[in-house]
Design an enzyme around this catalytic site. Structure first.
Site, PDB file in Angstrom:
ATOM      1  N   SER A   1       6.790   5.122  -1.046  1.00 17.75           N
ATOM      2  CA  SER A   1       8.014   4.313  -1.114  1.00 17.75           C
ATOM      3  C   SER A   1       8.620   4.046   0.262  1.00 17.75           C
ATOM      4  O   SER A   1       9.822   3.797   0.381  1.00 17.75           O
ATOM      5  CB  SER A   1       9.059   4.981  -2.028  1.00 17.75           C
ATOM      6  OG  SER A   1       8.564   5.103  -3.351  1.00 17.75           O
ATOM      7  N   ARG A   2       7.792   4.105   1.279  1.00 20.97           N
ATOM      8  CA  ARG A   2       8.234   3.828   2.657  1.00 20.97           C
ATOM      9  C   ARG A   2       9.243   4.847   3.187  1.00 20.97           C
ATOM     10  O   ARG A   2       9.933   4.588   4.168  1.00 20.97           O
ATOM     11  CB  ARG A   2       8.819   2.402   2.786  1.00 20.97           C
ATOM     12  CG  ARG A   2       7.815   1.292   2.437  1.00 20.97           C
ATOM     13  CD  ARG A   2       6.611   1.332   3.367  1.00 20.97           C
ATOM     14  NE  ARG A   2       5.775   0.143   3.262  1.00 20.97           N
ATOM     15  CZ  ARG A   2       4.612   0.088   2.608  1.00 20.97           C
ATOM     16  NH1 ARG A   2       4.171   1.167   1.956  1.00 20.97           N
ATOM     17  NH2 ARG A   2       3.885  -1.014   2.578  1.00 20.97           N
ATOM     18  N   LEU A   3       9.325   6.010   2.541  1.00 19.73           N
ATOM     19  CA  LEU A   3      10.192   7.088   3.045  1.00 19.73           C
ATOM     20  C   LEU A   3       9.369   7.947   4.010  1.00 19.73           C
ATOM     21  O   LEU A   3       9.086   9.124   3.758  1.00 19.73           O
ATOM     22  CB  LEU A   3      10.750   7.912   1.888  1.00 19.73           C
ATOM     23  CG  LEU A   3      11.760   7.181   1.000  1.00 19.73           C
ATOM     24  CD1 LEU A   3      12.155   8.055  -0.196  1.00 19.73           C
ATOM     25  CD2 LEU A   3      12.997   6.800   1.799  1.00 19.73           C
ATOM     26  N   HIS A   4       9.000   7.334   5.128  1.00 17.69           N
ATOM     27  CA  HIS A   4       8.096   7.975   6.068  1.00 17.69           C
ATOM     28  C   HIS A   4       8.765   9.146   6.788  1.00 17.69           C
ATOM     29  O   HIS A   4       9.994   9.201   6.929  1.00 17.69           O
ATOM     30  CB  HIS A   4       7.624   6.956   7.105  1.00 17.69           C
ATOM     31  CG  HIS A   4       7.164   5.666   6.505  1.00 17.69           C
ATOM     32  ND1 HIS A   4       6.215   5.597   5.506  1.00 17.69           N
ATOM     33  CD2 HIS A   4       7.539   4.379   6.750  1.00 17.69           C
ATOM     34  CE1 HIS A   4       6.010   4.337   5.173  1.00 17.69           C
ATOM     35  NE2 HIS A   4       6.812   3.574   5.908  1.00 17.69           N
TER      36      HIS A   4
ATOM     37  N   THR B   1       0.837  -1.193   0.000  1.00 19.03           N
ATOM     38  CA  THR B   1       0.000   0.000   0.000  1.00 19.03           C
ATOM     39  C   THR B   1       0.874   1.246   0.000  1.00 19.03           C
ATOM     40  O   THR B   1       1.801   1.356   0.799  1.00 19.03           O
ATOM     41  CB  THR B   1      -0.912   0.023   1.239  1.00 19.03           C
ATOM     42  OG1 THR B   1      -1.707  -1.163   1.252  1.00 19.03           O
ATOM     43  CG2 THR B   1      -1.816   1.240   1.227  1.00 19.03           C
TER      44      THR B   1
END
Length: 218
Positions: free
Chosen positions: A190-193, A8
């Protein structure tokens, strides 16, 4: 299972240092209000993590019942698993998982029972059924059957008919968590939170608390 391979994307909403209030408890109140306004189910639900006297961790979901400039409060049976763990080791974690907003808040702190007056006030605000349940249940202890639990409830309902005062059990009350770290997490593509962590630089009770703020890598 598809859920184990699904990826997601958490979107482009950012969280910068300029976005957050210098006081993390003020910022938390704003995030909680946002979750409530967005229709998040049980926005005050949080996962409480404890470690018992033998070093065994455990976690469970409870509801946040109080918030002020000093910290977070919830209620419990002090003789429950969490209550016994907190009596042995006051270190505690709180996690607020607002999945539909791609947000979470992680808290590390120290827990202690609230005053009897605060516990009394919490108990008085509970619905009658919840007060009866607090008397009936020896929380976290084994029981032979559901029927046994419901028998206790019926006996207490007869003992305390509608309109009579139900006393707060001495083993039931509030717990206050004074935070030492509060992390605000915003999901990103892209999971670069984005992760902004506040760490206390002063102890509670000495006026306004000081905090340092830093960005963590995702």
């Amino acid at each position: 299972m598809d859920s184990l391979t699904r990826h997601t994307d958490y979107g482009s909403t950012s969280l910068t240092e300029a976005d957050v209030d210098p006081d993390p408890l003020v910022e938390f109140a704003a995030w909680l209000a946002r979750a409530e306004g967005a229709g998040v189910y049980e926005p005050n639900a949080m996962v409480v993590g404890t470690v018992d006297a033998d070093g065994r961790p455990s976690s469970r979901t409870v509801l946040l019942k109080g918030l002020d400039a000093e910290g977070f409060e919830f209620v419990t049976n002090y003789e429950s698993r969490k209550g016994r763990s907190l009596a042995a080791n006051a270190a505690v974690s709180l996690l607020f998982p607002w999945y539909s907003l791609n947000r979470q808040v992680c808290v590390l702190g120290t827990a202690a029972p609230t005053s009897a007056a605060v516990s009394d006030a919490y108990f008085a605000r509970r619905p009658r059924g919840a007060r009866i349940a607090a008397l009936a249940s020896e929380q976290s202890r084994p029981i032979a059957s559901r029927d046994e639990l419901e028998r206790r409830v019926r006996e207490l309902e007869e003992r305390f008919p509608e309109g009579t005062e139900i006393p707060r059990p001495e083993h039931w009350g509030g717990v206050r968590v004074v935070p030492r770290e509060i992390e605000f997490w915003q999901g990103r593509t892209s999971r670069l939170h984005d992760r902004i962590r506040f760490t206390a630089t002063s102890e509670p009770g000495a006026g306004a608390r000081g905090w340092t703020r830093e960005r963590l890598q995702p």
